[in-house]
Design a protein around this motif. Sequence first.
Motif, PDB file in Angstrom:
ATOM      1  N   TYR A 200       7.578   1.965   1.213  1.00 10.12           N
ATOM      2  CA  TYR A 200       6.655   0.874   1.893  1.00 10.12           C
ATOM      3  C   TYR A 200       7.894  -0.944   2.428  1.00 10.12           C
ATOM      4  O   TYR A 200       8.011  -1.329   3.048  1.00 10.12           O
ATOM      5  CB  TYR A 200       5.411  -0.175   1.457  1.00 10.12           C
ATOM      6  CG  TYR A 200       4.594  -1.158   1.724  1.00 10.12           C
ATOM      7  CD1 TYR A 200       4.681  -1.266   3.208  1.00 10.12           C
ATOM      8  CD2 TYR A 200       4.857  -1.992   0.677  1.00 10.12           C
ATOM      9  CE1 TYR A 200       3.453  -2.340   3.278  1.00 10.12           C
ATOM     10  CE2 TYR A 200       4.226  -3.451   1.330  1.00 10.12           C
ATOM     11  CZ  TYR A 200       3.825  -3.404   2.128  1.00 10.12           C
ATOM     12  OH  TYR A 200       2.641  -4.421   2.460  1.00 10.12           O
TER      13      TYR A 200
ATOM     14  N   ALA B 148       2.071  -1.003   5.767  1.00  3.39           N
ATOM     15  CA  ALA B 148       1.495   0.377   4.454  1.00  3.39           C
ATOM     16  C   ALA B 148       0.824   1.509   4.935  1.00  3.39           C
ATOM     17  O   ALA B 148       0.837   2.289   3.963  1.00  3.39           O
ATOM     18  CB  ALA B 148       0.368  -0.794   3.544  1.00  3.39           C
TER      19      ALA B 148
ATOM     20  N   VAL C  35      -3.539  -4.609  -1.892  1.00  5.47           N
ATOM     21  CA  VAL C  35      -4.055  -3.523  -0.834  1.00  5.47           C
ATOM     22  C   VAL C  35      -5.352  -4.779   0.098  1.00  5.47           C
ATOM     23  O   VAL C  35      -6.505  -4.691  -0.455  1.00  5.47           O
ATOM     24  CB  VAL C  35      -4.217  -2.180  -0.812  1.00  5.47           C
ATOM     25  CG1 VAL C  35      -4.648  -2.120   0.067  1.00  5.47           C
ATOM     26  CG2 VAL C  35      -3.241  -2.301  -1.274  1.00  5.47           C
TER      27      VAL C  35
ATOM     28  N   THR D  98       1.065  -2.365  -3.520  1.00  8.05           N
ATOM     29  CA  THR D  98       2.136  -1.606  -4.038  1.00  8.05           C
ATOM     30  C   THR D  98       2.664  -1.603  -4.104  1.00  8.05           C
ATOM     31  O   THR D  98       3.348  -0.679  -4.535  1.00  8.05           O
ATOM     32  CB  THR D  98       2.313  -2.350  -1.910  1.00  8.05           C
ATOM     33  OG1 THR D  98       2.485  -3.171  -1.829  1.00  8.05           O
ATOM     34  CG2 THR D  98       1.537  -2.286  -0.995  1.00  8.05           C
TER      35      THR D  98
ATOM     36  N   ALA E  43       6.581   2.768  -3.521  1.00  7.78           N
ATOM     37  CA  ALA E  43       6.398   1.876  -2.717  1.00  7.78           C
ATOM     38  C   ALA E  43       7.811   1.146  -2.288  1.00  7.78           C
ATOM     39  O   ALA E  43       7.961   0.019  -1.154  1.00  7.78           O
ATOM     40  CB  ALA E  43       6.785   0.249  -4.502  1.00  7.78           C
TER      41      ALA E  43
END
Length: 397
Positions: free
Chosen positions: A81, A59, A35, A72, A78
């Motif tokens: 994403y 994100a 991140v 992530t 996840a």
Amino acid sequence: MKTAFVLLSLKLRLWAVLSTLCCGMWASMSAAHEVVPTIADLTVADGTVQVALRVNVEAQLSGIDLDVVTDTNNAENAADYDVLRALGGAEVAARVPDLVEVLNTVPLVTAAGAAVPMAIDDVNVPEVSNPELARITDIVLTGSVPAGTDAVEVAWPAGAGDLILRQQGVEAPYTGLISGGDASGPIAVAGGDAASGWQTFGAYIPVGFDHILPKGLDHILFVLGLFFLSTRLAPLLWQVTAFTLAHTVTLALGALGIVTMPGSIVEPLIAASIVYVAIENIFARGLNKWRPMIIFGFGLLHGLGFASVLGEFGLPEGQFIPALIGFNVGVEIGQLTVIALAAIALWLGVRAARVSELDGQEETITDYNVMFRAWSMTGSLIIAVVAIYWVIERTLL
């Protein structure tokens, strides 16, 4: 005989514990999606406020709590994403209004105590050839502020991670790190809110610490590799000193832009340095005269890695030295914390294993050196395996 059997049992239990730890680390690193903070440039002029964002839109829209998650891949959602990251540039651009709606709900900007509705002025979403890499989108938002506005405030949504806010176009501009759910406080439109040297120094200590704990798994493993060499304090001090001096030099040179090296070269070499340290621990019985010099060389590489992270945060102009020193102090505190936690864990392990009940009798079964060697051999082997995987992964990507 019984003592030998209990020692073997201890080593097997230790292997099980560390192997479980390894599995967790392996899962977290399978395709490192670290991140990164959002960077925002704030400009207020002629009744218009502009916020230019460099942000990972996918994100932000995935529902991942970026205040907590450092990678992530470890997030509960996840998969959401990954679906967003696989979209084309035009498809991501079509989702940007959803993000702006969230920001306006906070609201992102307030002036004179009232929310300033922000509208999209420009969006630039790059195409990504490798879907395993995060994509950073440039978004320019604009809004109108009342005539005579002398201050604005910027707030950032909870769960959105860190925001690096930089004021533009004024003398002594505001520069600050805003965590998810927090606000900047009033920012003078005419400037003058630049942090003092001590304030900047203090603000960048947690940034450096955070890069070690919890985000710097590769640096954590390297420091543990230094710790696992010997039970004696002197070898650890020699290694840590060499490493600190080296990464301080390249951190400064890298942050100044004097020395640069692509991440595609630095990151595999950092992983290779971890492999070397771990494997040497398995065969060495103590500190040799060459190891501090080798660690110094590895420290130069790690310093370039730190510099790339510091570059993402954008050092404030006029406060470069305090920010750099604060970041480095944070890194050192993080490294010392890793060593302290490892030493405490080892001490507790020795204390628990020193006396065992055998046939109803208490018997001393091991000592510190034996227990340390068990930790060192097992831990170094796991570190080597993890780092070898990193070398391969970082070289191929």
